[in-house]
Design an enzyme around this catalytic site. Structure first.
Site, PDB file in Angstrom:
ATOM      1  N   GLY A  37       0.826  -1.200   0.000  1.00 16.30           N
ATOM      2  CA  GLY A  37       0.000   0.000   0.000  1.00 16.30           C
ATOM      3  C   GLY A  37       0.860   1.248   0.000  1.00 16.30           C
ATOM      4  O   GLY A  37       2.008   1.251   0.435  1.00 16.30           O
ATOM      5  N   LYS A  38       0.280   2.313  -0.514  1.00 18.58           N
ATOM      6  CA  LYS A  38       1.014   3.581  -0.533  1.00 18.58           C
ATOM      7  C   LYS A  38       1.119   4.109   0.886  1.00 18.58           C
ATOM      8  O   LYS A  38       0.141   4.197   1.604  1.00 18.58           O
ATOM      9  CB  LYS A  38       0.272   4.569  -1.421  1.00 18.58           C
ATOM     10  CG  LYS A  38       1.058   5.791  -1.764  1.00 18.58           C
ATOM     11  CD  LYS A  38       0.316   6.603  -2.815  1.00 18.58           C
ATOM     12  CE  LYS A  38       1.161   7.792  -3.186  1.00 18.58           C
ATOM     13  NZ  LYS A  38       0.502   8.589  -4.212  1.00 18.58           N
ATOM     14  N   SER A  39       2.320   4.450   1.303  1.00 19.79           N
ATOM     15  CA  SER A  39       2.514   4.874   2.693  1.00 19.79           C
ATOM     16  C   SER A  39       2.436   6.388   2.856  1.00 19.79           C
ATOM     17  O   SER A  39       2.313   6.872   3.970  1.00 19.79           O
ATOM     18  CB  SER A  39       3.862   4.359   3.202  1.00 19.79           C
ATOM     19  OG  SER A  39       4.895   4.887   2.411  1.00 19.79           O
TER      20      SER A  39
END
Length: 96
Positions: free
Chosen positions: A90-92
């Site tokens: 996932g994009k952090s």
């Protein structure tokens, strides 16, 4: 399935070796990452061994972390996975 065991000689070596012996007793292949002293204490338990330099006990986790990262990288490359864009990551950081 191989089990990679990071076990530098020190205060927790005996407990870690005990866990490795349980894996070996159940038919698991052990890859032991330890210093020369730890590898000699382990005896014939390990399937393969990787000897690390001797670090002061407080610095050993850092040295072993580098080996773990390199191992993960090279296994991923060998499997043909994209190491720069892992699947299901996932994009952090969200940019607004």
């Amino acid at each position: 399935m191989p089990a990679v065991i990071f076990a530098p000689a020190g205060a927790l070596f005996d407990k870690t070796l005990s866990n490795a012996e349980e894996v070996a007793a159940r038919g698991g292949m052990i890859i032991l990452v330890s210093d020369v002293e730890g590898a000699s204490i382990a005896g014939a338990t390990s399937f393969a061994r990787l000897h690390m330099p001797v670090f002061p006990e407080v610095w050993a986790p850092i040295g072993h972390a580098v080996v773990a990262q390199l191992l993960a990288y090279h296994v991923a490359v060998r499997k043909g996975t994209d190491v720069d864009q892992p699947r299901n990551l996932g994009k952090s950081v969200t940019v607004e």
